[in-house]
Each structure stands twice: as C-alpha cells, then as structure tokens.
Design an enzyme around this catalytic site. Structure first.
Site, mmCIF file in Angstrom:
data_model
loop_
_atom_site.group_PDB
_atom_site.id
_atom_site.type_symbol
_atom_site.label_atom_id
_atom_site.label_comp_id
_atom_site.label_asym_id
_atom_site.label_seq_id
_atom_site.Cartn_x
_atom_site.Cartn_y
_atom_site.Cartn_z
ATOM 1 N N GLU A 248 0.959 -1.269 0.116
ATOM 2 C CA GLU A 248 0.249 0.054 -0.390
ATOM 3 C C GLU A 248 0.780 1.261 -0.031
ATOM 4 O O GLU A 248 0.271 1.968 -0.299
ATOM 5 C CB GLU A 248 -0.862 0.336 1.115
ATOM 6 C CG GLU A 248 -1.893 1.333 1.097
ATOM 7 C CD GLU A 248 -3.092 0.936 2.271
ATOM 8 O OE1 GLU A 248 -4.530 0.417 2.065
ATOM 9 O OE2 GLU A 248 -2.689 0.685 3.748
ATOM 10 N N HIS A 275 9.841 -26.309 0.358
ATOM 11 C CA HIS A 275 9.089 -26.971 -0.090
ATOM 12 C C HIS A 275 7.589 -26.575 -0.611
ATOM 13 O O HIS A 275 6.720 -27.378 -1.514
ATOM 14 C CB HIS A 275 7.810 -28.211 0.924
ATOM 15 C CG HIS A 275 8.901 -29.050 2.159
ATOM 16 N ND1 HIS A 275 9.446 -29.773 1.764
ATOM 17 C CD2 HIS A 275 9.700 -28.118 2.910
ATOM 18 C CE1 HIS A 275 10.401 -30.483 2.604
ATOM 19 N NE2 HIS A 275 10.237 -29.409 3.783
ATOM 20 N N LYS A 390 -13.113 2.023 -2.469
ATOM 21 C CA LYS A 390 -13.716 2.923 -1.669
ATOM 22 C C LYS A 390 -14.897 3.548 -2.351
ATOM 23 O O LYS A 390 -16.044 3.365 -1.707
ATOM 24 C CB LYS A 390 -12.901 3.552 -0.203
ATOM 25 C CG LYS A 390 -12.351 2.715 0.285
ATOM 26 C CD LYS A 390 -11.426 3.610 1.865
ATOM 27 C CE LYS A 390 -10.613 2.367 2.614
ATOM 28 N NZ LYS A 390 -10.519 4.023 3.142
#
Length: 399
Positions: A248, A275, A390
């Site tokens: 961000e 792994h 938003k």
C-alpha cells in the site's frame, strides 16, 4: 537485532537528510517516544474478552504482536479480531465470544470505514452501545469520535499525521496489547532503539537500511518482488502486516513522472515454504530479492527423540538434535542455496522471541518503507488506489 546484506547499494546521502526533514510532519517517526500514561484509563475495564473491530492497519499490527507472543503469555483474557465482512466468519467468531463479558474496541482512523462500521452495527444488534463495554479509537473530530462524545464512550484518538498502516505503535496497537497485559513500554523501547541507531548513530542498522532501500529502488525494474522468508510460525501475522505496509505504501505513480512503480511483497514461512515457493525463487524468473528472518534462540530445548525406525534409519542423523537448532540449520541451508544462485539476499536475526525485538522489527520495516518510497519518488503515505475502490463501493451501495 542484526542485519547482514549480501548485495551493495549506491547510497544517496541526500535521502537521509530528506527523511530527517520528513520526521517533522510524518507522525510515526516519534511514536516510540510516546507518553503512555493515558493507558491507565483502561484499568477500569475488567472484561475477559477483548474484541478488536477493525481492518487492515487497524488490526494487522496488533495481531502480529499477539501471534508472536501469545505462545508464552498466559492471560485470563482472550483477544479476538473481527476484521472481515465474510458473514460465515463473522458469525462463527462472535459465537466464541461471551457478549456479556466483552470489551469491544472499534478502530477506524477515518471513523467511517465501511467494513468496520458494518461489523459494529451488527454487534449493536446483539448488544446496546454503552460506555462500559465499548472503546473507540479514531481520528479526532471524525464521525466515530463525535459519536463517542455524544454517547460518553471512552475514545482515544490517532494523530492525523500517523497513517493507519504505520499506527501499530500508537493507541491502535497499544490499547489492546495493554489490556492483554503485554509490556508495551518494552515494545516502544525496542522501536526506540532502532530509531536512535538510525537518526542519532552511524551504526550497522542505519547503513543496512540505506543500502537496502537504495538497492531496491535502483533495481526495481528487474528485481520487483521482495520475499520475506520468516523462519518461525510466530511471524505469520507479522508477514501479513509487512505485505500491507509494503504494497500500500510503494505501489504508486511517481510524483514527478507519473510512471507506475512498485515492489511486490511476498510473505513466506520457513520451513513450510521451502517445500513450495522456494522452487520458484531458485529456478524461476530472476526477479526476486529475499530477506531471511531468523530467531537465534527460541529458548526451548525440545529435542528430536533418539528413535530408530526400520527403513528410515538413514534419517537417524536428526536424533538428539534440538528443534531450535534444526529450524536454524534449515534457514542456513536455504541461505547458502540462495547465495549459490546469486539471489539478492539479506538476513535479519533477532536474539529471541520477545516484545522488545518485535518492536525493533516494526520500526525497522517502517523506516525501510519510508526510505524506499522516497527513493522511488512516490508518496509513501497515501493510497489513492484503495480510496478509488472505496468510492466505487459507496456508489454501488447508494444505488
């Protein structure tokens, strides 16, 4: 805390001076110096369940500290996080909480975060708002702050010049951690150590930070993925905090050219991700840098039992080895592997898993983010891409 680098960066001395100037108007730099006597206002709350209602920077840092330390912290209280609008997770989480013995901490810097206020409203359908069971943490004069004043709710504010993702050392993190009985003075003391080493001394941490940020910015077009390979499950939520901070803050348009730049953060846990993701780092595209985060001493002497198993006797080499030693040998093996492959690499090692060292790590990464952002020529402290999303959500809700 030690930081060893296996690459060089061309340090720009002007950057350090710019960061010193920035300290005058960006608030997180001085959070380690905070007077925390105000936390005594919390002593009147005796509830067993401490419930943090927040999202992103309002919860990730607190959760990182709690995950890092809860293995040894024995408390009569239970810390919960309500940080999603996923209805199944929300309802199942609340089912584990005794609503009559809970203190709800509503955390929203803007005081109007849709996710946080939506969850808050749902809680109010189960329990009425009252000054004995709710606390607000928000910007002064925000809508939530005004509601707190109107309803006589104990309200703590976040300084306007402290961004949400840089707020873990503010009231956002200190309040729930204090309520859980963690030594927040020691948390701030750890952060203060890194602050002093960076601003007041010419130590190894200052050199490492400047070198790393310089390397990341200079080589961003080629090495645009940064993997934090943390060798302990205790770091799982710290990794999540780092991913938000890095993504961000640094994924932006440059201030002077409007060119889109950024560094993609990846949080890995060793030895599990040895792994899986390690294969991509070693033999995939050479576009990644790696930071290996280690704990020198787990203060645990649990050993692998001296048991020999038929058909598995070739693995008797682990018999009698402490798990503390094994996990660090695994980390060291990966470090050697990456060095052999010429992957840009550095190692951060902390002495042990305690609140002092997690305080150091928070401040170290916040500084590294600010330095890298300055060198990338971006505004480290805004998030226009997030705000655009938003706005779209609010428009959809209105329609």
């Amino acid at each position: 805390m030690k930081n060893r680098l296996f690459f060089d960066g061309q340090i720009n001395p002007k950057i350090f001076e710019e960061i010193k100037k920035e300290r005058g108007f960006i608030g997180y730099y001085d959070l380690p110096l905070t007077d925390i006597t105000y936390l005594s206002r919390l002593d009147k709350f005796k509830q067993k369940h401490i419930v943090v209602v927040g999202i992103g920077g309002s919860s990730l840092g607190t959760k990182a500290v709690h995950t890092f330390l809860s293995y040894k912290k024995k408390s009569d209280r239970v810390l919960h996080f309500l940080e999603t609008t996923d209805p199944i997770t929300l309802k199942s989480s609340l089912e584990k909480i005794d609503l009559d013995d809970s203190l709800f901490i509503i955390v929203s810097k803007s005081g109007g975060t849709i996710e946080t206020i939506s969850v808050f409203k749902y809680i109010l359908s189960l329990k009425p708002l009252n000054k004995n069971d709710f606390i607000f943490v928000t910007d002064m004069d925000s809508p939530l702050f005004k509601l707190g004043q109107n309803k006589e709710i104990e309200t703590f504010y976040i300084a306007k010049n402290v961004g949400g993702r840089f707020s873990v050392l503010s009231s956002v993190g200190l309040i729930p951690l204090y309520l859980m009985g963690y030594n927040v003075k020691k948390l701030l003391r750890g952060a203060r150590r890194i602050r002093n080493e960076f601003f007041d001394e010419n130590g190894e941490i200052k050199k490492a930070l400047l070198t790393k940020a310089s390397f990341y910015a200079e080589h961003m077009p080629h090495y645009n993925i940064n993997a934090l390979f943390s060798y302990s499950e205790l770091f799982r939520d710290f990794n999540a905090w780092y991913v938000q901070l890095w993504a961000e803050s640094l994924g932006k348009k440059q201030i002077h050219s409007q060119l889109n730049v950024g560094l993609t953060p990846v949080g890995l846990i060793g030895p599990t991700d040895q792994h899986s993701f390690l294969q991509l780092i070693v033999e995939g595209p050479k576009d990644k840098t790696v930071t290996v985060l280690k704990i020198k001493d787990f203060n645990d002497d649990t050993k692998i039992p001296n048991i020999s198993l038929k058909y598995l006797d070739n693995l008797d080499i682990v018999n009698g080895v402490e798990f503390n030693k094994l996990i660090n040998l695994q980390a060291d093996s990966i470090i050697e592997n990456l060095k052999n492959r010429n992957v840009p690499l550095d190692i951060i090692e902390i002495q042990e898993a305690n609140i002092y060292y997690i305080g150091q790590l928070f401040y170290y990464y916040e500084l590294l983010t600010s330095l890298t952002g300055k060198m990338l020529d971006v505004n480290t402290y805004d998030q226009p891409g997030v705000e655009e999303g938003k706005k779209i959500l609010k428009e959809k809700l209105r329609n």
